[in-house]
Design an enzyme around this catalytic site. Structure first.
Site, PDB file in Angstrom:
ATOM      1  N   THR A  70       0.863  -1.191   0.000  1.00 18.29           N
ATOM      2  CA  THR A  70       0.000   0.000   0.000  1.00 18.29           C
ATOM      3  C   THR A  70       0.896   1.237   0.000  1.00 18.29           C
ATOM      4  O   THR A  70       0.692   2.174  -0.783  1.00 18.29           O
ATOM      5  CB  THR A  70      -0.937  -0.009   1.231  1.00 18.29           C
ATOM      6  OG1 THR A  70      -1.795  -1.150   1.131  1.00 18.29           O
ATOM      7  CG2 THR A  70      -1.779   1.253   1.297  1.00 18.29           C
ATOM      8  N   THR A 239      13.684   4.601  11.539  1.00 19.73           N
ATOM      9  CA  THR A 239      14.637   3.522  11.829  1.00 19.73           C
ATOM     10  C   THR A 239      14.212   2.248  11.113  1.00 19.73           C
ATOM     11  O   THR A 239      13.050   1.843  11.187  1.00 19.73           O
ATOM     12  CB  THR A 239      14.719   3.299  13.360  1.00 19.73           C
ATOM     13  OG1 THR A 239      15.041   4.555  13.951  1.00 19.73           O
ATOM     14  CG2 THR A 239      15.779   2.271  13.709  1.00 19.73           C
ATOM     15  N   CYS A 322     -18.892  -9.023  -0.628  1.00 19.98           N
ATOM     16  CA  CYS A 322     -18.464  -9.207   0.752  1.00 19.98           C
ATOM     17  C   CYS A 322     -16.950  -9.158   0.933  1.00 19.98           C
ATOM     18  O   CYS A 322     -16.455  -9.533   1.982  1.00 19.98           O
ATOM     19  CB  CYS A 322     -18.947 -10.520   1.360  1.00 19.98           C
ATOM     20  SG  CYS A 322     -20.618 -10.926   0.966  1.00 19.98           S
TER      21      CYS A 322
HETATM   22  N1  PMP Z   1      -1.626  -4.817  -4.311  1.00 17.82           N
HETATM   23  C1  PMP Z   1      -2.152  -6.038  -4.428  1.00 17.82           C
HETATM   24  C2  PMP Z   1      -2.360  -6.629  -5.789  1.00 17.82           C
HETATM   25  C3  PMP Z   1      -2.513  -6.747  -3.290  1.00 17.82           C
HETATM   26  O1  PMP Z   1      -3.053  -7.979  -3.414  1.00 17.82           O
HETATM   27  C4  PMP Z   1      -2.315  -6.168  -2.012  1.00 17.82           C
HETATM   28  C5  PMP Z   1      -2.699  -6.890  -0.742  1.00 17.82           C
HETATM   29  N2  PMP Z   1      -3.996  -7.410  -0.759  1.00 17.82           N
HETATM   30  C6  PMP Z   1      -1.738  -4.880  -1.951  1.00 17.82           C
HETATM   31  C7  PMP Z   1      -1.410  -4.246  -3.129  1.00 17.82           C
HETATM   32  C8  PMP Z   1      -1.498  -4.189  -0.639  1.00 17.82           C
HETATM   33  O2  PMP Z   1      -0.412  -4.759   0.041  1.00 17.82           O
HETATM   34  P1  PMP Z   1      -0.156  -4.531   1.588  1.00 17.82           P
HETATM   35  O3  PMP Z   1      -1.087  -5.459   2.310  1.00 17.82           O
HETATM   36  O4  PMP Z   1       1.276  -4.874   1.778  1.00 17.82           O
HETATM   37  O5  PMP Z   1      -0.403  -3.102   1.891  1.00 17.82           O
END
Ligand code: PMP
Length: 386
Positions: A70, A239, A322
């Site tokens: 993310t 860190t 869902c």
């Molecule tokens: N991109 C994709 C295609 C994912 O499947 C996910 C996690 N479901 C993410 C981004 C986000 O990753 P994270 O959980 O490390 O934030």
């Protein structure tokens, strides 16, 4: 517990856990400290960075550790979009409509900041380079496309896009999260400018991932994400989480061909068994990877199947409705199958990891058969008696 939801997250690999455990106890020194133990930790971080770059075949990229994908998706898109706009290159971005929310929500935010976004939907279950080119205007600065879709397992034509992207745009971001953990992945062959990854999809814990950055234009410098003590080349202060960085490196080391062979066999086994048992189904999407199998079972209610499997201690995901506890329909299934409401409520996703076995699949299929039987009985008992 039978865990068939590895696209949501994976169990931490015991070898990864061992590496982390040892580093937590032994390598607690701050990597920015001037004494030897601190310097050694800094060295271990840079060694890990190098090792991961080699394992994903991206030797020349800059790789920054993040809290996950993310963060990496946000960072890559915001930095490149804003930099390109500031350089006067334009303000239009072309992206697929099936990206993860950590991409789509960033693009939505950019729309409030003066950017225009075109969202592409698949044609006949496929994305093509022609679609990207047709949507590209003189104002277009970037393309965004994921390597493997997390809901359907669809593999997008990133190599083809990468071959021509440089002629059309200033940057190209690829969410590569669902491509790792099964066999080798050669990112260099994709020719994008940025890639995101997340440890918890390949046997490392949640809270670690990376952004790999390799701009085509030297003016497109990566913008700092967090300001502070200057870690990660001054671009992401804070860190460093050395134990998790070492764990992530171990997870990449362990992702080998044997994992891919195992999940491929499981996917074939699942579909053969369903056919043999006369269960009607269709696999959603096209060009799928073997470890994500999204199935449409006509006349089987997905939410009932989820309850039934949950009671039997089997973890699977809804193919659509869902997801994440919300009742919203899947934007991915909507993009692939517009006007097919039934499919939304009758699809589920199974995703395999190296720990899964054929016996687990047998148990899942038995639950499916039980549900079909029960539904049939219920249907008969509700018919008017003569
Ligand atoms: N991109 C994709 C295609 C994912 O499947 C996910 C996690 N479901 C993410 C981004 C986000 O990753 P994270 O959980 O490390 O934030």
């Amino acid at each position: 517990m039978i865990y068939l939801d590895n696209a949501a997250t994976t169990p931490v690999d015991p070898e990864v856990a061992n590496v982390i455990h040892e580093a937590l106890l032994e390598n607690y020194y701050n990597p920015s400290s001037v004494y030897q133990a601190g310097k050694k930790n800094k060295h271990l971080i840079n060694q890990a960075r190098q090792q991961i770059k080699e394992l994903i075949h991206l030797p020349k990229a800059d790789l920054y550790f993040t809290s996950g994908a993310t963060e990496a998706n946000n960072w890559a898109i915001l930095s490149q979009a804003k930099k390109a706009k500031a350089l006067g290159y334009g303000h239009h971005i072309v992206a697929t409509a099936i990206e993860h929310p950590s991409v789509l929500e960033v693009l939505k935010y950019l729309e409030t900041q003066g950017f225009d976004i075109t969202y592409l939907k698949p044609h006949d279950l496929n994305f093509s380079i022609e679609q990207f080119i047709a949507a590209t205007t003189p104002q277009t600065i970037g393309w965004v496309a994921m390597l493997v879709n997390n809901e359907l397992g669809a593999r997008l034509p990133i190599e083809e896009l990468g071959k021509i992207a440089k002629d059309h745009v200033k940057w190209f971001h690829v969410d590569a999260v669902q491509a790792f953990g099964h066999g080798k992945v050669d990112l260099e062959a994709l020719n994008a400018t940025s890639y995101s990854a997340s440890g918890h999809k390949l046997g490392a814990p949640k809270g670690i991932g990376f952004l790999a950055y390799q701009p085509w234009d030297e003016k497109m410098t990566l913008q700092p994400l967090l300001h502070g003590g200057g870690q990660e080349a001054g671009l992401r202060s804070g860190t460093e989480n050395l134990p998790y960085i070492l764990g992530l490196t171990k997870a990449f080391e362990l992702a080998n061909q044997a994992n891919l062979d195992n999940v491929s066999e499981l996917a074939s086994y699942l579909m053969n068994q369903l056919k043999q048992k006369g269960i009607q189904f269709e696999r959603n999407g096209a060009h799928q990877v073997p470890y994500i199998v999204n199935l449409y079972f006509p006349n089987i209610d997905a939410s009932q199947l989820l309850v039934q499997t949950d009671l039997a201690n089997i973890a699977i995901s809804a193919g659509s409705a869902c997801s994440a506890g919300s009742l919203e329909l899947s934007h991915v299934l909507s993009a692939y199958y517009p006007n097919d409401d039934k499919r939304h409520h009758q699809s589920i996703r199974l995703s395999f990891g190296k720990q899964n076995t054929k016996e687990e699949i047998d148990t899942f299929i038995q639950q499916l058969i039980n549900l079909k039987e029960r539904t049939k009985q219920l249907w008969h008992s509700q018919q008017p008696q003569h």
